[in-house]
Write an enzyme that holds these catalytic residues in place. Structure first.
Site, PDB file in Angstrom:
ATOM      1  N   LYS A   1     -41.189 -74.176 -67.957  1.00 46.79           N
ATOM      2  CA  LYS A   1     -42.321 -73.412 -67.401  1.00 46.79           C
ATOM      3  C   LYS A   1     -41.906 -71.943 -67.214  1.00 46.79           C
ATOM      4  O   LYS A   1     -40.723 -71.612 -67.284  1.00 46.79           O
ATOM      5  CB  LYS A   1     -42.732 -74.012 -66.058  1.00 46.79           C
ATOM      6  CG  LYS A   1     -41.648 -73.907 -64.990  1.00 46.79           C
ATOM      7  CD  LYS A   1     -42.010 -74.659 -63.715  1.00 46.79           C
ATOM      8  CE  LYS A   1     -40.856 -74.582 -62.732  1.00 46.79           C
ATOM      9  NZ  LYS A   1     -41.101 -75.416 -61.540  1.00 46.79           N
TER      10      LYS A   1
ATOM     11  N   ARG B   1     -47.190 -80.085 -51.296  1.00 45.99           N
ATOM     12  CA  ARG B   1     -47.724 -79.085 -52.226  1.00 45.99           C
ATOM     13  C   ARG B   1     -48.723 -79.788 -53.133  1.00 45.99           C
ATOM     14  O   ARG B   1     -49.916 -79.718 -52.894  1.00 45.99           O
ATOM     15  CB  ARG B   1     -46.575 -78.437 -53.005  1.00 45.99           C
ATOM     16  CG  ARG B   1     -46.996 -77.282 -53.874  1.00 45.99           C
ATOM     17  CD  ARG B   1     -45.824 -76.600 -54.567  1.00 45.99           C
ATOM     18  NE  ARG B   1     -45.129 -77.456 -55.524  1.00 45.99           N
ATOM     19  CZ  ARG B   1     -44.162 -77.026 -56.331  1.00 45.99           C
ATOM     20  NH1 ARG B   1     -43.748 -75.759 -56.286  1.00 45.99           N
ATOM     21  NH2 ARG B   1     -43.583 -77.840 -57.186  1.00 45.99           N
TER      22      ARG B   1
ATOM     23  N   TYR C   1     -37.949 -40.093 -58.654  1.00 46.11           N
ATOM     24  CA  TYR C   1     -39.069 -39.898 -57.723  1.00 46.11           C
ATOM     25  C   TYR C   1     -38.598 -39.879 -56.276  1.00 46.11           C
ATOM     26  O   TYR C   1     -37.784 -40.703 -55.847  1.00 46.11           O
ATOM     27  CB  TYR C   1     -40.050 -41.055 -57.838  1.00 46.11           C
ATOM     28  CG  TYR C   1     -40.866 -41.087 -59.109  1.00 46.11           C
ATOM     29  CD1 TYR C   1     -41.576 -39.976 -59.544  1.00 46.11           C
ATOM     30  CD2 TYR C   1     -40.950 -42.267 -59.847  1.00 46.11           C
ATOM     31  CE1 TYR C   1     -42.345 -40.038 -60.707  1.00 46.11           C
ATOM     32  CE2 TYR C   1     -41.713 -42.332 -60.999  1.00 46.11           C
ATOM     33  CZ  TYR C   1     -42.410 -41.214 -61.429  1.00 46.11           C
ATOM     34  OH  TYR C   1     -43.155 -41.279 -62.564  1.00 46.11           O
TER      35      TYR C   1
ATOM     36  N   MET D   1     -41.169 -47.089 -63.303  1.00 48.00           N
ATOM     37  CA  MET D   1     -41.852 -48.149 -64.052  1.00 48.00           C
ATOM     38  C   MET D   1     -41.138 -48.484 -65.364  1.00 48.00           C
ATOM     39  O   MET D   1     -41.008 -49.660 -65.716  1.00 48.00           O
ATOM     40  CB  MET D   1     -43.297 -47.740 -64.321  1.00 48.00           C
ATOM     41  CG  MET D   1     -44.131 -48.863 -64.920  1.00 48.00           C
ATOM     42  SD  MET D   1     -45.810 -48.379 -65.294  1.00 48.00           S
ATOM     43  CE  MET D   1     -46.535 -48.284 -63.673  1.00 48.00           C
TER      44      MET D   1
END
Ligand code: PLP
Length: 388
Positions: A48, A146, A280, A328
């Site tokens: 997964k 769950r 930044y 980013m």
């Protein structure tokens, strides 16, 4: 519903030096270790979340070739992706069932996880419409709270499954450990007892599910002998296939090797005078004349902003600190103490270089999270390349 085979994603082109390398050999050896630890039980390979960031398609192909016969995903969508890639083995959709997913599960022969009335009804309806029998595993909640039917509602669901016979074949009975990664946690044996009690009820109702399972990597490594091949005959390791253990007390139970190396390269170098702010917000200022290397990887790739002025990378076989904010698409490393650094030099963000290692556990500690999340977060725009 038909999908056309996807073209090679442009994002998989390894143009930027940022990439993930997946060691096929390590993956195969870890799978062999899992098979050995499972003893008489079979292994369902959990792939997964893009195989924990490793690339689900490549990982499933390698594991299928290495002898894996069952796969586990969280989402129908993930199962369909594997079918598109030509994975033929049974795939269990562990994350439950949704409206809109039943038809796809039937069409792509994905095995459903059922624990609610509407799951049984939805799957039966889709199977009847297609004129086939769908396969399913029934999930019992033994303490994770769950997914799963609660023990007091199990009987009712078994009644529904009996009515759906012919359309839904109950191939498995499953649960999931909540605390198997905690040493000697009292919930774990209680979950096993509830599982066995549930299985007795399933059998009393006239079902004989071929697969019975509740162990993740922690259960497999921490409870040797649990999978006796009788009541429990399947295990579901994820993390250990990728060469890590859920918690340090489980290290050394099997000789595992990390599979993933996350690399980038130096794309720019400059010397900045003492007092210069980098990136930044100016949270880091050069304490001396400093050689700064720019690396083309950022938080959009899953390289956490939490590594700002805290992370380390490997370059020329040594550690170099990340300085200033991770942005980013880029971040910066201080390479003043690594003379000879050149544009184009390989940089390791996670994994080994020379004698040095950066482990996912250590990155997780910096970013206040788990090694699991460090791996899963590696973004969709980072190509995954299979290496020997
Ligand atoms: C993710 C998952 C696993 C595998 O867990 P690991 O800790 O990675 O071994 C097994 N079963 C289920 C239901 C899961 O969701």
């Amino acid at each position: 519903m038909a999908f056309s085979a996807p073209k090679r994603r442009a994002l998989d082109l390894p143009i930027r030096p940022t990439r993930v390398e997946i060691s096929e050999g390590a993956l195969r050896r870890n799978f062999a270790r899992a098979t050995e630890a499972a003893g008489p039980a079979q292994v369902l390979a959990v792939v997964k979340a893009n195989a924990y960031g490793h690339g689900a398609v490549q990982v499933a192909r390698v594991l299928e070739d290495a002898g894996a016969t069952l796969f586990g995903v969280a989402l129908v969508e993930e199962g369909v992706e594997l079918r598109h890639a030509g994975v033929k083995s049974p795939i269990l959709v562990m994350g439950g069932s949704y409206d809109g997913g039943y038809g796809l599960m039937v069409e792509h022969r994905l095995t459903a996880t059922l624990f609610r009335r509407e799951h049984v009804e939805g799957l039966a309806q889709a199977a009847r419409a297609a004129g086939v029998a769908a396969t399913a595993h029934l999930k019992l909640d033994t303490g994770m709270s769950r997914l799963g039917v609660s023990p007091d509602e199990l009987g009712e669901l078994l009644g529904l499954l009996r009515a759906a016979r012919g359309a839904v074949e109950l191939e498995g009975f499953m649960s999931h450990f909540a605390n198997a990664d905690l040493e000697d946690d009292p919930l774990t044996p209680r979950q096993v007892a509830r599982f066995r009690e549930g299985l007795r009820q399933v059998r009393d109702a006239g079902f004989n599910p071929r697969y019975r399972h509740l162990a993740n990597s922690a259960g497999l490594l921490g409870l040797p002998g649990l999978a006796d091949g009788l009541d429990i005959n399947l295990v579901r390791p994820g993390l250990m296939l990728y060469g890590l253990t859920p918690d340090a007390w489980l290290d050394g139970r099997q000789p595992l090797e990390p599979v993933l190396t996350w690399k980038t390269g130096v794309i720019h170098l400059k010397t900045v005078p003492k007092g210069t702010a980098v990136s930044y917000g100016g949270i880091w200022t050069a304490p001396r004349d400093t050689v700064v290397a720019t690396l083309p990887v950022g938080y959009a790739d899953g390289y956490s902003r939490d590594f700002s002025s805290k992370g380390e990378v490997l370059l020329r076989g040594r550690r170099a600190p990340i300085v200033g904010r991770v942005t980013m698409d880029m971040c910066m490393a201080d390479v003043t103490d690594l003379p000879g650094t050149r544009v184009g030099d390989e940089v390791v963000l996670l994994g080994g270089q020379g004698a040095e290692q950066l482990r996912a556990e250590a990155l997780g500690a910096i970013a206040n999270t788990l090694h699991y999340e460090v791996l899963c977060r590696i973004g969709a725009r980072v190509p995954r390349l299979l290496v020997p």
